[in-house]
Write an enzyme that holds these catalytic residues in place. Structure first.
Site, PDB file in Angstrom:
ATOM      1  N   CYS A 267      29.777  25.434  20.033  1.00 30.68           N
ATOM      2  CA  CYS A 267      29.150  25.915  21.264  1.00 30.68           C
ATOM      3  C   CYS A 267      28.904  27.416  21.197  1.00 30.68           C
ATOM      4  CB  CYS A 267      30.019  25.575  22.472  1.00 30.68           C
ATOM      5  SG  CYS A 267      29.268  25.999  24.059  1.00 30.68           S
TER       6      CYS A 267
ATOM      7  N   THR B 127       9.697   3.535   1.076  1.00 32.24           N
ATOM      8  CA  THR B 127      10.560   4.704   0.894  1.00 32.24           C
ATOM      9  C   THR B 127       9.785   6.005   1.075  1.00 32.24           C
ATOM     10  OG1 THR B 127      10.186   4.516  -1.484  1.00 32.24           O
ATOM     11  CG2 THR B 127      12.190   3.530  -0.602  1.00 32.24           C
TER      12      THR B 127
ATOM     13  N   CYS C 139      23.871  20.203  26.851  1.00 28.69           N
ATOM     14  CA  CYS C 139      23.203  19.826  25.585  1.00 28.69           C
ATOM     15  C   CYS C 139      24.004  18.789  24.804  1.00 28.69           C
ATOM     16  CB  CYS C 139      22.958  21.057  24.725  1.00 28.69           C
ATOM     17  SG  CYS C 139      24.461  21.805  24.030  1.00 28.69           S
TER      18      CYS C 139
ATOM     19  N   PHE D  62       0.827  -1.203   0.000  1.00 25.41           N
ATOM     20  CA  PHE D  62       0.000   0.000   0.000  1.00 25.41           C
ATOM     21  C   PHE D  62       0.864   1.256   0.000  1.00 25.41           C
ATOM     22  CE2 PHE D  62      -3.095  -2.714   2.668  1.00 25.41           C
ATOM     23  CZ  PHE D  62      -3.818  -3.113   1.548  1.00 25.41           C
ATOM     24  N   SER D  63       2.114   1.152  -0.472  1.00 25.85           N
ATOM     25  CA  SER D  63       3.050   2.222  -0.111  1.00 25.85           C
ATOM     26  C   SER D  63       4.050   2.658  -1.171  1.00 25.85           C
ATOM     27  CB  SER D  63       3.834   1.781   1.129  1.00 25.85           C
ATOM     28  OG  SER D  63       4.379   0.485   0.943  1.00 25.85           O
ATOM     29  N   CYS D  64       4.053   2.097  -2.356  1.00 24.92           N
ATOM     30  CA  CYS D  64       5.040   2.509  -3.370  1.00 24.92           C
ATOM     31  C   CYS D  64       4.848   3.986  -3.704  1.00 24.92           C
ATOM     32  CB  CYS D  64       4.895   1.659  -4.631  1.00 24.92           C
ATOM     33  SG  CYS D  64       6.111   2.060  -5.910  1.00 24.92           S
TER      34      CYS D  64
ATOM     35  N   CYS E  15      34.751  22.214  18.989  1.00 28.53           N
ATOM     36  CA  CYS E  15      33.775  22.271  20.082  1.00 28.53           C
ATOM     37  C   CYS E  15      33.432  23.715  20.430  1.00 28.53           C
ATOM     38  CB  CYS E  15      34.299  21.521  21.307  1.00 28.53           C
ATOM     39  SG  CYS E  15      35.914  22.086  21.891  1.00 28.53           S
TER      40      CYS E  15
ATOM     41  N   CYS F 118      28.840  19.791  21.779  1.00 28.69           N
ATOM     42  CA  CYS F 118      30.302  19.702  21.663  1.00 28.69           C
ATOM     43  C   CYS F 118      30.752  18.255  21.483  1.00 28.69           C
ATOM     44  CB  CYS F 118      30.963  20.314  22.883  1.00 28.69           C
ATOM     45  SG  CYS F 118      30.474  19.554  24.461  1.00 28.69           S
TER      46      CYS F 118
END
Length: 675
Positions: free
Chosen positions: A627, A483, A654, A416-418, A623, A657
């Site tokens: 940052c 895909t 977060c 169901f997806s091509c 880094c 770095c």
């Protein structure tokens, strides 16, 4: 000269007796670009000496001398080791060769070395200084002044510089200085040797067919070992090279046909630690999928990798457990040319991270495809054969499903997806409609007794909606994903000057595929899942299994690397189970689902700070750049020491770095409460 040092470490080979072979890039096969860099460096170092002539010795010194002569606009003369019959008036001196352990005569015509010349001598090596003494003698005989000596490589431990200095030579420059060749290991002055990154080096391997390195090695299979590393099995890789000597590995390196420089096979092998997992304890990977026994969870996805009997038989012989055969339909299929495109890093080839295809369904006559499936099931009764089908009407779906059952297929997959079907009412447009997928799934379920698997499209906001409709219609399992609709702009992929939207796959789509699989696995009525999307290594497959998939389908990685990747898919997953002390693959299915929760339930009261490893840091400052420009300005970079420093009061944990660090020099501390 960093580029020269890198080449010495990568391509230099030690021989007994203090001999360093550099015949891959200096004194047999030459690298013109490197020679140009050598000449530029020598010109900078000797510019103030104001030479009027460059002198060298045949043959290895000629290349750098000529390049330097071109740069400095000076004539180049090389001393001959054998007198030509046409030379009558010449200067001569006797020199002892360290490499060849004999004496030879250096000869220069008096016409080309005269009083008043300011001579700059250039050569490939400075060892014991014998050649340099000979050149000084020739210049003395001619009445010429020698203003400097430049060498590409100096073997400091052999004392040549001291010999030349004591003989009166004041200006000596060497671009790379070897401190020692003890134990046949190259130790460069001022250079801290870093261990080879085996994954980075293995990723350079071309993964050759009928690999020349293995043919040259004879006592092992270095190509297979490197392939194991490339596909995330570095410790088991030792089993293919455990009996190889350094000489075997060096012969393998010399046979390497890499377009740039050879893979550092010996260094890779020496960097691998012994595997602590006993391969005799590896468990079976067999698993049940829709009540069907599978010898392992690895299947070929419905695509170009399984379009005829020979291809699938080859894959089965290689070790693949099953196939979702290329989608069969009743409509005529005509493909375009070219039909593929790929996303590479700039100026790279072969190793793409994203793949776009405009291919549709099987071009074979319907009867031919079902005959192929019938023969495959007869010839490989223990393998799982699934027919992927696509209809345009209910009658089409029923007809194809019945043909699949009559051919002896184990199951049928409803495509169901091509994303690039040219026929109306087919492909991913159908997959976006819960009503249509429910109708077609229901009619197929009522027509056949074999398991029915509905294949979902990712080109939708909520993938669970059509999947729930399929489950309500009686689907036995869900395949996800096909895909992703995409556009690439390379003119080489145009079809007669035209372009279109088509499907995107490869490792770049794996996080998207995992997101869709997670949403399916979190449905109230948990479906049996078959995972698809960017799987290359066993770790990739493990991620799908841990989110609830009972098997996985692979396409793009097979197109890129061949059916042979099954070896490392099986090896890695078996070793993982053994390492954890597990005996069944079923125990991994869905084990990571409890870790996933909504964003508002995540812990927001603790922090993990990055940790800098000064030993691994190369001082690039990436880094600090990231940052500063994309983070929270929490890193200070000392430009004198070229070392980063974390400003804890600004760091928010977060870890940008850590992600951007190219040297892997940033790790993690323990999680602690926020202040």
């Amino acid at each position: 000269m960093k580029s020269l040092i890198n080449r010495i470490l990568q391509d230099g080979h030690c021989l007994d007796g203090g001999i360093l072979k550099v015949d891959r890039f200096i004194n047999h096969q030459m690298d013109p670009y490197l020679m140009k860099q050598v000449a530029v460096e020598l010109m900078n170092r000797f510019a103030q000496a104001r030479p009027t002539k460059i002198l060298t010795v045949e043959a290895s010194g000629i290349a750098p001398a000529v390049m330097l002569g071109y740069m400095m606009e000076l004539p180049v003369v090389f001393a001959k080791k054998k007198k030509p019959s046409t030379m009558s008036d010449f200067l001569a001196t006797t020199v002892r060769s360290f490499t060849k352990q004999n004496e030879y005569t250096l000869i220069i015509s008096r016409e080309y070395l005269t009083a008043g010349d300011r001579v700059l001598f250039i050569d490939d090596f400075l060892a014991f200084g014998n050649t340099g003494l000979g050149i000084m003698d020739l210049c003395r005989q001619a009445g010429a002044e020698i203003v400097g000596m430049g060498f590409i490589i100096e073997k400091e431990f052999q004392g040549g510089r001291k010999v030349l200095t004591e003989a009166g030579m004041k200006h000596i420059e060497s671009l790379a200085i070897i401190e020692s060749l003890e134990n046949n290991q190259i130790k460069l002055k001022g250079v801290k040797i870093r261990k080879v990154n085996i994954y980075e080096e293995a990723s350079r391997c071309l993964l050759c067919q009928d690999a020349p390195c293995t043919k040259a090695c004879k006592t092992g299979d270095p190509a297979r070992a490197i392939r194991a590393i490339r596909f995330d099995n570095h410790k088991p890789a030792l089993r293919w090279v455990k009996d190889c000597s350094d000489g075997d590995l060096e012969r393998a390196e010399q046979a390497c046909i890499h377009y740039n420089w050879p893979i550092r096979i010996k260094e890779i092998v020496h960097a691998i630690h012994k595997d602590e997992v006993d391969e005799s304890q590896y468990p079976s990977l067999d698993i049940n999928f829709c009540g069907i026994h599978c010898e392992n969870p690895f299947f070929l996805a419905s695509s170009a990798v399984c379009t005829n009997y020979e291809m699938v038989a080859h894959a089965f012989d290689a070790g693949w457990a099953g196939v979702f055969y290329k989608t069969i339909c009743l409509q005529e299929i005509k493909e375009v040319s070219p039909r593929f495109d790929a996303m590479h890093n700039n100026a790279t080839h072969g190793d793409f991270y994203g793949f776009r295809n405009m291919e549709q369904l099987s071009e074979n006559p319907v009867e031919m495809d079902f005959d192929i499936l019938r023969r495959l099931k007869q010839d490989y009764p223990t393998k799982v054969v699934v027919a992927s089908i696509m209809g345009q009407t209910e009658e089409d779906w029923i007809t194809l499903a019945k043909m699949a059952e009559e051919a002896g297929c184990d199951a049928v997959e409803l495509n169901f997806s091509c994303p690039q079907m040219k026929h109306e009412g087919m492909g991913s447009d159908v997959g976006q409609s819960p009503e249509l997928v429910k109708t077609f799934t229901s009619c197929v379920k009522s027509a056949v007794k074999i398991p029915v698997i509905s294949k979902m499209t990712p080109n939708i906001t909520h993938i669970a909606e059509p999947a729930e409709a399929c489950m309500q219609a009686g689907a036995d399992a869900i395949s996800a994903i096909n895909t992703i609709k995409s556009v690439t702009m390379d003119s080489d992929a145009e079809v007669a000057g035209q372009r279109t939207i088509s499907g995107y796959s490869g490792r770049a789509v794996r996080p998207i595929a995992l997101r869709h699989v997670l949403e399916l696995a979190q449905m109230p009525e948990k479906p049996v899942l078959s995972g698809i999307g960017g799987i290359e290594t066993w770790r990739d497959a493990l991620e799908f299994i841990q989110l609830g998939c009972s098997n996985v389908q692979v396409c793009t990685a097979v197109m890129q690397y061949g059916y042979r990747i099954i070896d490392d898919l099986v090896l890695g997953l078996q070793r993982y189970l053994a390492k954890r002390g597990l005996t069944s693959l079923e125990s991994l299915v869905g084990e990571s689902l409890p870790l996933f929760m909504k964003p508002d339930n995540l812990n927001r009261d603790t922090i993990i700070y990055p940790k800098f490893n000064k030993e691994l840091c190369v001082g690039c400052g990436r880094c600090e750049v990231s940052c500063s420009d994309g983070g929270h300005q929490a890193i200070v970079f000392d430009r004198t020491t070229r070392q980063p420093r974390l400003v804890g009061t600004k760091c928010v944990g977060c870890h940008l770095c850590r992600i951007v660090c190219p040297a892997g020099a940033i790790g993690m501390t323990k999680r602690i409460p926020k202040k």
